[in-house]
Design an enzyme around this catalytic site. Structure first.
Site, short mmCIF file in Angstrom:
data_model
loop_
_atom_site.label_atom_id
_atom_site.label_comp_id
_atom_site.label_asym_id
_atom_site.label_seq_id
_atom_site.Cartn_x
_atom_site.Cartn_y
_atom_site.Cartn_z
N GLN A 133 -2.46 5.56 -1.29
CA GLN A 133 -1.30 5.12 -1.27
C GLN A 133 -0.63 3.70 -1.90
O GLN A 133 -1.72 2.87 -2.47
CB GLN A 133 -2.88 4.46 0.78
CG GLN A 133 -1.86 3.31 1.12
CD GLN A 133 -3.28 2.71 1.83
OE1 GLN A 133 -4.14 3.28 2.03
NE2 GLN A 133 -3.34 1.60 2.80
N GLY A 134 -0.35 3.67 -1.87
CA GLY A 134 0.95 2.80 -2.52
C GLY A 134 1.89 1.93 -1.49
O GLY A 134 2.97 1.90 -0.86
N SER B 12 0.32 -2.03 -1.50
CA SER B 12 -0.33 -3.43 -2.36
C SER B 12 1.17 -3.38 -3.69
O SER B 12 0.85 -2.27 -4.10
CB SER B 12 -1.51 -3.85 -2.83
OG SER B 12 -2.69 -3.39 -2.11
N SER C 285 -5.13 3.44 -5.56
CA SER C 285 -6.23 4.53 -5.60
C SER C 285 -6.54 5.59 -5.44
O SER C 285 -5.25 6.53 -5.07
CB SER C 285 -7.67 4.06 -5.01
OG SER C 285 -7.83 2.36 -4.14
N GLU D 258 -7.47 3.33 8.68
CA GLU D 258 -8.18 3.49 7.44
C GLU D 258 -9.05 2.32 7.42
O GLU D 258 -10.46 2.36 6.95
CB GLU D 258 -7.56 2.99 6.07
CG GLU D 258 -8.33 2.00 5.19
CD GLU D 258 -7.45 2.00 4.13
OE1 GLU D 258 -6.59 1.42 3.90
OE2 GLU D 258 -7.76 1.86 2.86
C1 LIG Z 1 -11.63 -0.89 -5.11
C2 LIG Z 1 -9.78 -1.56 -4.74
C3 LIG Z 1 -8.89 -0.42 -4.67
C4 LIG Z 1 -8.14 0.08 -3.76
N1 LIG Z 1 -6.99 0.80 -3.25
C5 LIG Z 1 -5.69 0.66 -2.76
C6 LIG Z 1 -5.64 1.54 -1.98
O1 LIG Z 1 -5.24 2.88 -2.28
N2 LIG Z 1 -3.59 1.84 -1.68
C7 LIG Z 1 -3.37 0.48 -1.99
O2 LIG Z 1 -1.87 -0.19 -1.79
N3 LIG Z 1 -4.03 -1.30 -1.78
C8 LIG Z 1 -5.44 -1.31 -2.74
N4 LIG Z 1 -6.02 -1.73 -2.85
C9 LIG Z 1 -5.47 -2.96 -3.06
C10 LIG Z 1 -5.98 -4.19 -1.82
O3 LIG Z 1 -5.95 -3.45 -0.22
C11 LIG Z 1 -6.30 -5.50 -1.80
O4 LIG Z 1 -6.82 -5.93 -3.32
C12 LIG Z 1 -6.45 -6.18 -0.81
O5 LIG Z 1 -5.66 -6.16 0.20
C13 LIG Z 1 -6.19 -7.66 -1.93
O6 LIG Z 1 -4.99 -8.04 -2.11
P1 LIG Z 1 -5.08 -8.89 -3.20
O7 LIG Z 1 -5.37 -8.14 -4.64
O8 LIG Z 1 -3.84 -9.26 -3.29
O9 LIG Z 1 -5.27 -10.49 -3.60
P2 LIG Z 1 -4.90 -11.62 -2.33
O10 LIG Z 1 -3.83 -11.58 -1.33
O11 LIG Z 1 -4.20 -12.83 -3.30
O12 LIG Z 1 -6.17 -12.94 -2.12
C14 LIG Z 1 -6.52 -14.02 -2.56
C15 LIG Z 1 -7.97 -14.35 -2.38
O13 LIG Z 1 -7.60 -14.30 -1.08
C16 LIG Z 1 -7.52 -14.21 0.37
N5 LIG Z 1 -6.26 -14.48 1.66
C17 LIG Z 1 -5.84 -14.33 1.07
N6 LIG Z 1 -4.70 -14.50 2.00
C18 LIG Z 1 -5.57 -14.60 3.23
C19 LIG Z 1 -5.56 -15.58 4.83
N7 LIG Z 1 -4.14 -15.56 4.96
N8 LIG Z 1 -6.15 -16.44 5.32
C20 LIG Z 1 -7.34 -16.27 4.75
N9 LIG Z 1 -7.78 -16.04 3.23
C21 LIG Z 1 -7.38 -15.25 2.60
C22 LIG Z 1 -8.12 -13.15 0.28
O14 LIG Z 1 -9.30 -13.11 1.04
C23 LIG Z 1 -8.70 -13.24 -1.06
O15 LIG Z 1 -10.03 -13.65 -0.67
C24 LIG Z 1 -7.69 -1.49 -3.04
C25 LIG Z 1 -8.15 -2.48 -4.13
C26 LIG Z 1 -9.35 -2.32 -4.02
C27 LIG Z 1 -10.24 -3.63 -4.89
#
Ligand SMILES: Cc1cc2nc3c(=O)[nH]c(=O)nc-3n(C[C@H](O)[C@H](O)[C@H](O)COP(=O)(O)OP(=O)(O)OC[C@H]3O[C@@H](n4cnc5c(N)ncnc54)[C@H](O)[C@@H]3O)c2cc1C
Length: 377
Positions: free
Chosen positions: A123-124, A126, A158, A241
Protein backbone atom coordinates in the site's frame (compact mmCIF):
# COMPACT_ATOMS: atom_id res chain seq x y z
CA UNK A 1 -18.00 -15.83 19.30
CA UNK A 2 -21.48 -16.56 20.53
CA UNK A 3 -23.92 -15.13 18.05
CA UNK A 4 -26.37 -17.66 16.69
CA UNK A 5 -25.45 -19.68 13.63
CA UNK A 6 -27.94 -21.53 11.46
CA UNK A 7 -27.58 -25.22 10.49
CA UNK A 8 -25.55 -24.52 7.32
CA UNK A 9 -23.24 -22.15 9.15
CA UNK A 10 -22.70 -24.68 11.95
CA UNK A 11 -21.95 -27.38 9.37
CA UNK A 12 -19.44 -25.03 7.75
CA UNK A 13 -17.78 -24.43 11.13
CA UNK A 14 -17.43 -28.20 11.65
CA UNK A 15 -15.99 -28.62 8.16
CA UNK A 16 -13.40 -25.86 8.75
CA UNK A 17 -12.43 -27.30 12.13
CA UNK A 18 -11.94 -30.81 10.68
CA UNK A 19 -10.00 -29.46 7.71
CA UNK A 20 -7.71 -27.47 10.01
CA UNK A 21 -6.93 -30.57 12.08
CA UNK A 22 -5.35 -32.05 8.95
CA UNK A 23 -4.00 -28.95 7.16
CA UNK A 24 -3.08 -26.25 9.72
CA UNK A 25 0.67 -25.65 9.92
CA UNK A 26 2.19 -26.56 13.28
CA UNK A 27 5.38 -25.11 14.80
CA UNK A 28 5.27 -22.28 12.28
CA UNK A 29 6.48 -19.68 14.79
CA UNK A 30 9.65 -21.71 15.35
CA UNK A 31 10.15 -22.43 11.65
CA UNK A 32 9.46 -18.95 10.23
CA UNK A 33 11.79 -16.63 12.13
CA UNK A 34 12.80 -14.09 9.48
CA UNK A 35 10.64 -11.71 7.45
CA UNK A 36 11.52 -13.73 4.30
CA UNK A 37 10.48 -17.03 5.89
CA UNK A 38 7.29 -15.44 7.21
CA UNK A 39 6.49 -14.03 3.74
CA UNK A 40 7.00 -17.47 2.15
CA UNK A 41 4.88 -19.10 4.87
CA UNK A 42 2.01 -16.65 4.27
CA UNK A 43 2.05 -17.35 0.53
CA UNK A 44 2.01 -21.13 1.08
CA UNK A 45 -0.74 -20.88 3.69
CA UNK A 46 -2.93 -18.66 1.50
CA UNK A 47 -2.51 -21.17 -1.36
CA UNK A 48 -3.42 -24.12 0.90
CA UNK A 49 -6.51 -22.29 2.15
CA UNK A 50 -7.44 -21.38 -1.41
CA UNK A 51 -7.17 -25.00 -2.53
CA UNK A 52 -9.26 -26.00 0.49
CA UNK A 53 -11.99 -23.61 -0.77
CA UNK A 54 -11.65 -21.13 2.10
CA UNK A 55 -10.40 -17.90 0.50
CA UNK A 56 -12.72 -15.12 -0.70
CA UNK A 57 -15.78 -16.64 0.97
CA UNK A 58 -17.78 -13.41 0.76
CA UNK A 59 -16.34 -12.31 -2.61
CA UNK A 60 -18.46 -12.73 -5.76
CA UNK A 61 -18.09 -16.04 -7.58
CA UNK A 62 -17.16 -14.33 -10.87
CA UNK A 63 -13.93 -13.00 -9.30
CA UNK A 64 -12.86 -16.27 -7.71
CA UNK A 65 -14.90 -15.96 -4.50
CA UNK A 66 -17.73 -18.06 -3.04
CA UNK A 67 -20.57 -15.50 -2.82
CA UNK A 68 -21.36 -16.28 0.84
CA UNK A 69 -22.27 -13.85 3.65
CA UNK A 70 -19.78 -12.11 5.94
CA UNK A 71 -20.75 -14.61 8.68
CA UNK A 72 -18.86 -17.36 6.82
CA UNK A 73 -15.70 -15.21 6.74
CA UNK A 74 -16.19 -14.62 10.47
CA UNK A 75 -16.55 -18.34 11.21
CA UNK A 76 -13.45 -19.14 9.15
CA UNK A 77 -11.40 -16.41 10.82
CA UNK A 78 -12.67 -17.48 14.25
CA UNK A 79 -11.53 -21.06 13.64
CA UNK A 80 -8.17 -19.89 12.22
CA UNK A 81 -7.68 -17.82 15.39
CA UNK A 82 -8.60 -20.75 17.66
CA UNK A 83 -6.25 -23.08 15.77
CA UNK A 84 -3.54 -20.41 16.11
CA UNK A 85 -2.63 -20.55 12.40
CA UNK A 86 -0.68 -17.86 10.53
CA UNK A 87 -2.82 -14.92 9.36
CA UNK A 88 -4.18 -14.74 5.81
CA UNK A 89 -2.50 -11.94 3.80
CA UNK A 90 -3.45 -8.77 5.65
CA UNK A 91 -3.20 -6.80 2.41
CA UNK A 92 -6.29 -8.34 0.84
CA UNK A 93 -8.31 -5.31 1.94
CA UNK A 94 -6.48 -3.50 -0.89
CA UNK A 95 -8.50 -5.63 -3.28
CA UNK A 96 -11.49 -3.52 -2.19
CA UNK A 97 -10.10 -0.63 -4.22
CA UNK A 98 -10.17 -2.76 -7.36
CA UNK A 99 -13.42 -4.47 -6.42
CA UNK A 100 -15.26 -1.19 -5.75
CA UNK A 101 -13.73 1.17 -8.32
CA UNK A 102 -11.94 -1.01 -10.91
CA UNK A 103 -13.13 -1.78 -14.44
CA UNK A 104 -14.44 -5.25 -15.26
CA UNK A 105 -11.16 -6.02 -17.00
CA UNK A 106 -9.13 -4.92 -13.95
CA UNK A 107 -11.28 -7.06 -11.65
CA UNK A 108 -10.79 -10.14 -13.83
CA UNK A 109 -7.08 -9.45 -14.14
CA UNK A 110 -6.22 -8.81 -10.48
CA UNK A 111 -8.80 -10.29 -8.11
CA UNK A 112 -8.58 -14.06 -8.83
CA UNK A 113 -4.74 -14.18 -8.56
CA UNK A 114 -4.96 -12.04 -5.41
CA UNK A 115 -7.29 -14.57 -3.79
CA UNK A 116 -5.10 -17.48 -4.93
CA UNK A 117 -2.12 -15.81 -3.26
CA UNK A 118 -0.26 -15.68 -6.60
CA UNK A 119 0.32 -11.93 -6.27
CA UNK A 120 1.19 -10.01 -3.14
CA UNK A 121 0.35 -6.34 -2.64
CA UNK A 122 1.64 -3.33 -0.80
CA UNK A 123 0.00 0.00 0.00
CA UNK A 124 1.86 3.07 -1.30
CA UNK A 125 -0.02 5.87 0.45
CA UNK A 126 2.21 7.54 3.11
CA UNK A 127 5.12 9.82 2.27
CA UNK A 128 7.54 11.97 4.22
CA UNK A 129 5.22 14.86 5.19
CA UNK A 130 2.06 12.95 4.26
CA UNK A 131 1.04 10.49 6.98
CA UNK A 132 -1.81 11.81 9.11
CA UNK A 133 -2.18 14.57 6.55
CA UNK A 134 -2.29 12.10 3.66
CA UNK A 135 -3.79 14.61 1.22
CA UNK A 136 -0.46 16.44 1.36
CA UNK A 137 1.17 13.73 -0.78
CA UNK A 138 3.53 14.92 -3.50
CA UNK A 139 4.56 11.88 -5.56
CA UNK A 140 3.63 13.07 -9.05
CA UNK A 141 2.29 11.29 -12.11
CA UNK A 142 2.36 13.01 -15.47
CA UNK A 143 0.34 11.57 -18.34
CA UNK A 144 2.47 11.05 -21.47
CA UNK A 145 0.53 9.31 -24.23
CA UNK A 146 -0.91 6.06 -22.88
CA UNK A 147 1.17 5.98 -19.69
CA UNK A 148 1.86 7.91 -16.52
CA UNK A 149 5.41 8.80 -15.55
CA UNK A 150 5.72 8.66 -11.75
CA UNK A 151 8.35 10.47 -9.65
CA UNK A 152 8.62 10.77 -5.88
CA UNK A 153 8.94 8.81 -2.67
CA UNK A 154 6.69 6.66 -0.53
CA UNK A 155 7.49 5.86 3.10
CA UNK A 156 6.45 3.05 5.48
CA UNK A 157 5.30 0.81 2.61
CA UNK A 158 4.90 -2.46 4.53
CA UNK A 159 5.91 -5.63 2.73
CA UNK A 160 7.07 -3.74 -0.40
CA UNK A 161 10.23 -5.85 -0.58
CA UNK A 162 8.10 -9.02 -1.09
CA UNK A 163 5.27 -7.40 -3.07
CA UNK A 164 4.45 -7.94 -6.74
CA UNK A 165 2.04 -5.00 -7.03
CA UNK A 166 1.43 -1.70 -5.28
CA UNK A 167 -1.76 0.36 -4.85
CA UNK A 168 -0.31 3.81 -5.30
CA UNK A 169 -1.68 7.29 -4.61
CA UNK A 170 -0.18 9.98 -6.85
CA UNK A 171 -0.76 13.66 -7.50
CA UNK A 172 -1.98 14.20 -11.06
CA UNK A 173 -3.09 17.82 -10.68
CA UNK A 174 -0.91 20.21 -8.71
CA UNK A 175 -3.37 23.11 -9.14
CA UNK A 176 -6.51 21.37 -7.84
CA UNK A 177 -7.54 21.49 -4.13
CA UNK A 178 -5.28 19.00 -2.38
CA UNK A 179 -7.92 16.26 -1.90
CA UNK A 180 -9.02 16.58 -5.54
CA UNK A 181 -5.73 16.27 -7.43
CA UNK A 182 -5.00 12.69 -6.32
CA UNK A 183 -5.32 9.61 -8.56
CA UNK A 184 -5.01 5.90 -7.71
CA UNK A 185 -2.73 3.71 -9.85
CA UNK A 186 -1.74 0.06 -9.70
CA UNK A 187 1.92 -0.41 -10.43
CA UNK A 188 4.15 -3.45 -10.58
CA UNK A 189 6.34 -3.20 -7.47
CA UNK A 190 9.20 -4.45 -9.66
CA UNK A 191 8.81 -1.87 -12.47
CA UNK A 192 12.04 -0.25 -13.79
CA UNK A 193 12.79 2.96 -11.83
CA UNK A 194 11.48 1.67 -8.47
CA UNK A 195 14.02 1.33 -5.66
CA UNK A 196 12.92 -0.33 -2.42
CA UNK A 197 14.83 0.07 0.84
CA UNK A 198 13.63 -1.93 3.86
CA UNK A 199 13.36 -0.11 7.22
CA UNK A 200 13.79 -2.00 10.48
CA UNK A 201 11.03 -1.21 12.97
CA UNK A 202 11.48 -1.11 16.75
CA UNK A 203 11.69 -4.91 17.21
CA UNK A 204 14.39 -5.13 14.52
CA UNK A 205 12.20 -6.68 11.77
CA UNK A 206 12.51 -5.09 8.28
CA UNK A 207 8.72 -5.06 8.02
CA UNK A 208 8.25 -1.82 6.18
CA UNK A 209 10.09 0.07 3.40
CA UNK A 210 10.90 3.27 1.60
CA UNK A 211 9.98 3.24 -2.11
CA UNK A 212 11.60 5.64 -4.58
CA UNK A 213 10.07 6.32 -8.00
CA UNK A 214 12.32 7.64 -10.77
CA UNK A 215 10.48 8.04 -14.08
CA UNK A 216 8.45 4.89 -13.44
CA UNK A 217 6.04 4.17 -16.29
CA UNK A 218 2.52 3.03 -15.41
CA UNK A 219 0.15 2.18 -18.30
CA UNK A 220 -3.08 4.18 -18.15
CA UNK A 221 -5.14 0.97 -18.05
CA UNK A 222 -3.71 0.48 -14.55
CA UNK A 223 -5.48 3.59 -13.26
CA UNK A 224 -8.29 2.73 -10.81
CA UNK A 225 -11.35 4.97 -10.98
CA UNK A 226 -11.38 8.40 -12.53
CA UNK A 227 -8.50 10.87 -12.69
CA UNK A 228 -8.57 12.97 -9.51
CA UNK A 229 -10.86 10.50 -7.66
CA UNK A 230 -8.05 8.89 -5.67
CA UNK A 231 -9.04 10.39 -2.31
CA UNK A 232 -12.39 8.57 -2.26
CA UNK A 233 -10.63 5.30 -3.13
CA UNK A 234 -8.09 5.88 -0.34
CA UNK A 235 -10.91 6.44 2.17
CA UNK A 236 -12.63 3.18 1.11
CA UNK A 237 -9.39 1.23 1.51
CA UNK A 238 -8.66 2.83 4.90
CA UNK A 239 -12.19 2.09 6.16
CA UNK A 240 -11.59 -1.61 5.43
CA UNK A 241 -8.07 -1.45 6.91
CA UNK A 242 -9.30 0.29 10.07
CA UNK A 243 -12.45 -1.75 10.53
CA UNK A 244 -12.53 -5.18 12.16
CA UNK A 245 -12.37 -6.92 8.76
CA UNK A 246 -10.80 -9.92 10.42
CA UNK A 247 -12.96 -11.10 13.28
CA UNK A 248 -10.44 -13.88 13.85
CA UNK A 249 -8.34 -11.40 15.76
CA UNK A 250 -10.75 -11.96 18.69
CA UNK A 251 -10.06 -15.69 18.79
CA UNK A 252 -6.32 -15.05 18.33
CA UNK A 253 -6.49 -12.57 21.18
CA UNK A 254 -8.39 -14.97 23.46
CA UNK A 255 -5.90 -17.78 22.68
CA UNK A 256 -2.98 -15.47 23.54
CA UNK A 257 -4.65 -14.36 26.79
CA UNK A 258 -5.22 -18.00 27.85
CA UNK A 259 -1.53 -18.65 27.18
CA UNK A 260 -0.58 -15.73 29.44
CA UNK A 261 -2.91 -16.99 32.19
CA UNK A 262 -1.08 -20.34 31.90
CA UNK A 263 2.29 -18.58 32.30
CA UNK A 264 0.98 -16.63 35.33
CA UNK A 265 -0.22 -19.92 36.89
CA UNK A 266 3.16 -21.63 36.23
CA UNK A 267 4.94 -18.77 37.97
CA UNK A 268 2.58 -18.84 40.97
CA UNK A 269 1.26 -15.36 40.09
CA UNK A 270 -2.43 -16.13 39.63
CA UNK A 271 -3.26 -15.08 43.21
CA UNK A 272 -1.17 -11.91 42.99
CA UNK A 273 -3.65 -8.97 43.09
CA UNK A 274 -1.69 -6.84 40.56
CA UNK A 275 -1.43 -9.73 38.08
CA UNK A 276 -5.12 -10.53 38.52
CA UNK A 277 -6.02 -6.89 37.92
CA UNK A 278 -3.86 -6.77 34.76
CA UNK A 279 -5.40 -10.01 33.39
CA UNK A 280 -8.92 -8.73 34.15
CA UNK A 281 -8.17 -5.43 32.40
CA UNK A 282 -6.98 -7.20 29.24
CA UNK A 283 -10.01 -9.50 29.37
CA UNK A 284 -12.47 -6.60 29.73
CA UNK A 285 -10.99 -4.62 26.80
CA UNK A 286 -10.99 -7.81 24.71
CA UNK A 287 -14.65 -8.43 25.56
CA UNK A 288 -15.61 -4.85 24.59
CA UNK A 289 -13.77 -5.41 21.29
CA UNK A 290 -15.56 -8.72 20.71
CA UNK A 291 -18.99 -7.15 21.20
CA UNK A 292 -18.10 -4.24 18.91
CA UNK A 293 -16.88 -6.62 16.21
CA UNK A 294 -20.04 -8.75 16.42
CA UNK A 295 -22.15 -5.56 16.12
CA UNK A 296 -20.19 -4.53 13.03
CA UNK A 297 -20.56 -7.99 11.55
CA UNK A 298 -24.35 -7.72 11.72
CA UNK A 299 -24.11 -4.33 10.00
CA UNK A 300 -21.94 -5.91 7.29
CA UNK A 301 -24.51 -8.72 6.84
CA UNK A 302 -27.23 -6.06 6.52
CA UNK A 303 -25.29 -4.67 3.53
CA UNK A 304 -23.80 -1.59 5.25
CA UNK A 305 -20.22 -0.92 4.12
CA UNK A 306 -17.62 -0.12 6.78
CA UNK A 307 -17.47 3.56 7.72
CA UNK A 308 -15.89 5.89 10.27
CA UNK A 309 -17.30 3.88 13.21
CA UNK A 310 -14.62 1.25 12.41
CA UNK A 311 -12.27 3.55 14.34
CA UNK A 312 -13.90 2.33 17.59
CA UNK A 313 -12.76 -1.24 16.92
CA UNK A 314 -9.36 0.03 15.88
CA UNK A 315 -8.91 1.95 19.16
CA UNK A 316 -10.13 -1.04 21.21
CA UNK A 317 -7.81 -3.39 19.33
CA UNK A 318 -4.89 -1.04 19.98
CA UNK A 319 -5.71 -0.86 23.71
CA UNK A 320 -6.24 -4.61 23.98
CA UNK A 321 -3.04 -5.57 22.15
CA UNK A 322 -0.89 -3.03 24.00
CA UNK A 323 -2.33 -4.02 27.43
CA UNK A 324 -1.73 -7.69 26.65
CA UNK A 325 1.86 -7.20 25.49
CA UNK A 326 2.59 -5.08 28.58
CA UNK A 327 1.23 -7.90 30.75
CA UNK A 328 3.32 -10.45 28.81
CA UNK A 329 6.46 -8.40 29.36
CA UNK A 330 5.72 -8.05 33.10
CA UNK A 331 5.12 -11.80 33.42
CA UNK A 332 8.46 -12.51 31.72
CA UNK A 333 10.28 -10.23 34.16
CA UNK A 334 14.06 -10.30 33.81
CA UNK A 335 13.86 -13.27 31.41
CA UNK A 336 12.58 -10.82 28.76
CA UNK A 337 16.12 -9.44 28.56
CA UNK A 338 18.25 -12.44 29.56
CA UNK A 339 16.64 -15.45 27.84
CA UNK A 340 17.51 -15.53 24.11
CA UNK A 341 14.26 -17.36 23.20
CA UNK A 342 11.98 -14.94 25.08
CA UNK A 343 10.05 -12.83 22.56
CA UNK A 344 8.02 -10.74 25.01
CA UNK A 345 10.12 -7.57 24.62
CA UNK A 346 9.97 -7.76 20.80
CA UNK A 347 6.17 -8.29 20.99
CA UNK A 348 5.86 -5.35 23.38
CA UNK A 349 7.79 -3.09 20.98
CA UNK A 350 5.79 -4.31 17.99
CA UNK A 351 2.51 -3.58 19.80
CA UNK A 352 3.47 0.10 19.91
CA UNK A 353 3.18 0.30 16.10
CA UNK A 354 -0.56 -0.50 16.15
CA UNK A 355 -1.31 3.00 17.39
CA UNK A 356 0.47 4.40 14.30
CA UNK A 357 -0.16 2.38 11.11
CA UNK A 358 -3.50 2.70 9.31
CA UNK A 359 -3.90 6.11 11.04
CA UNK A 360 -2.66 7.03 14.53
CA UNK A 361 -4.89 6.76 17.60
CA UNK A 362 -5.18 10.56 17.67
CA UNK A 363 -6.44 10.52 14.08
CA UNK A 364 -8.93 7.71 14.90
CA UNK A 365 -10.26 9.88 17.73
CA UNK A 366 -10.53 12.87 15.38
CA UNK A 367 -12.51 10.71 12.92
CA UNK A 368 -14.92 9.62 15.66
CA UNK A 369 -15.29 13.17 16.97
CA UNK A 370 -15.96 14.73 13.56
CA UNK A 371 -17.64 12.03 11.52
CA UNK A 372 -19.52 9.94 14.12
CA UNK A 373 -20.25 12.36 16.98
CA UNK A 374 -20.60 15.39 14.69
CA UNK A 375 -18.36 17.57 16.82
CA UNK A 376 -16.88 20.72 15.24
CA UNK A 377 -13.38 20.50 13.75
C1 LIG B 1 4.83 -0.28 11.21
C2 LIG B 1 4.19 0.68 10.24
C3 LIG B 1 3.64 0.21 9.07
C4 LIG B 1 3.05 1.10 8.15
N1 LIG B 1 2.59 0.60 6.95
C5 LIG B 1 2.14 1.46 6.01
C6 LIG B 1 1.81 1.00 4.68
O1 LIG B 1 1.89 -0.21 4.38
N2 LIG B 1 1.43 1.90 3.76
C7 LIG B 1 1.31 3.22 4.03
O2 LIG B 1 0.92 3.98 3.14
N3 LIG B 1 1.62 3.72 5.27
C8 LIG B 1 2.05 2.87 6.24
N4 LIG B 1 2.42 3.35 7.49
C9 LIG B 1 2.38 4.79 7.72
C10 LIG B 1 1.32 5.24 8.70
O3 LIG B 1 0.05 5.24 8.11
C11 LIG B 1 1.76 6.65 9.19
O4 LIG B 1 2.95 6.50 9.92
C12 LIG B 1 0.70 7.29 10.06
O5 LIG B 1 -0.44 7.64 9.29
C13 LIG B 1 1.24 8.54 10.77
O6 LIG B 1 1.82 9.42 9.89
P1 LIG B 1 3.28 10.02 10.17
O7 LIG B 1 4.19 8.89 10.50
O8 LIG B 1 3.63 10.91 9.04
O9 LIG B 1 3.12 10.86 11.53
P2 LIG B 1 2.51 12.36 11.64
O10 LIG B 1 1.31 12.47 10.78
O11 LIG B 1 3.63 13.30 11.40
O12 LIG B 1 2.07 12.39 13.14
C14 LIG B 1 2.97 12.65 14.24
C15 LIG B 1 2.15 12.76 15.51
O13 LIG B 1 1.25 13.90 15.42
C16 LIG B 1 -0.09 13.47 15.66
N5 LIG B 1 -1.00 14.21 14.79
C17 LIG B 1 -0.82 14.51 13.48
N6 LIG B 1 -1.89 15.18 12.99
C18 LIG B 1 -2.77 15.29 14.03
C19 LIG B 1 -4.06 15.87 14.16
N7 LIG B 1 -4.68 16.46 13.11
N8 LIG B 1 -4.67 15.79 15.35
C20 LIG B 1 -4.07 15.18 16.43
N9 LIG B 1 -2.84 14.62 16.36
C21 LIG B 1 -2.20 14.67 15.19
C22 LIG B 1 -0.11 11.98 15.31
O14 LIG B 1 -1.15 11.31 16.00
C23 LIG B 1 1.28 11.54 15.77
O15 LIG B 1 1.24 11.28 17.15
C24 LIG B 1 2.98 2.48 8.44
C25 LIG B 1 3.52 2.97 9.65
C26 LIG B 1 4.11 2.08 10.54
C27 LIG B 1 4.71 2.65 11.82
Amino acid sequence: MDYRENAEELAFRTRVREWLLVNAPTNWREEAKTEEQMGALHRRWQRTLYEGGFVGLSWPVEYGGHGLTATYEAILNDELGRADTPRISFHNYLGRAIFTYGSEEQKQRFLPPMLRGDIQWCQGFSEPGAGSDLANLRTSAELKGDRYVVNGQKLWTSGAQHADWCVLLVRTDKDAAKHRGITCLLTSAKAPGITIRPIKISDGAPETCEMFFDDVEVPIDQQIGETGAGWRIAMTVLAFERGPGDIGMIATFQTALRRLEGIAAERGLLQDPETRKAIARVYVIGEALRLNVVEQLSQRNAGKPPGPEGSVARLLLTKAEQAMRTLELELSGAAAFTEPGDTSFASYLRSRTISIFGGTSQIQKNILANQVLGMPR
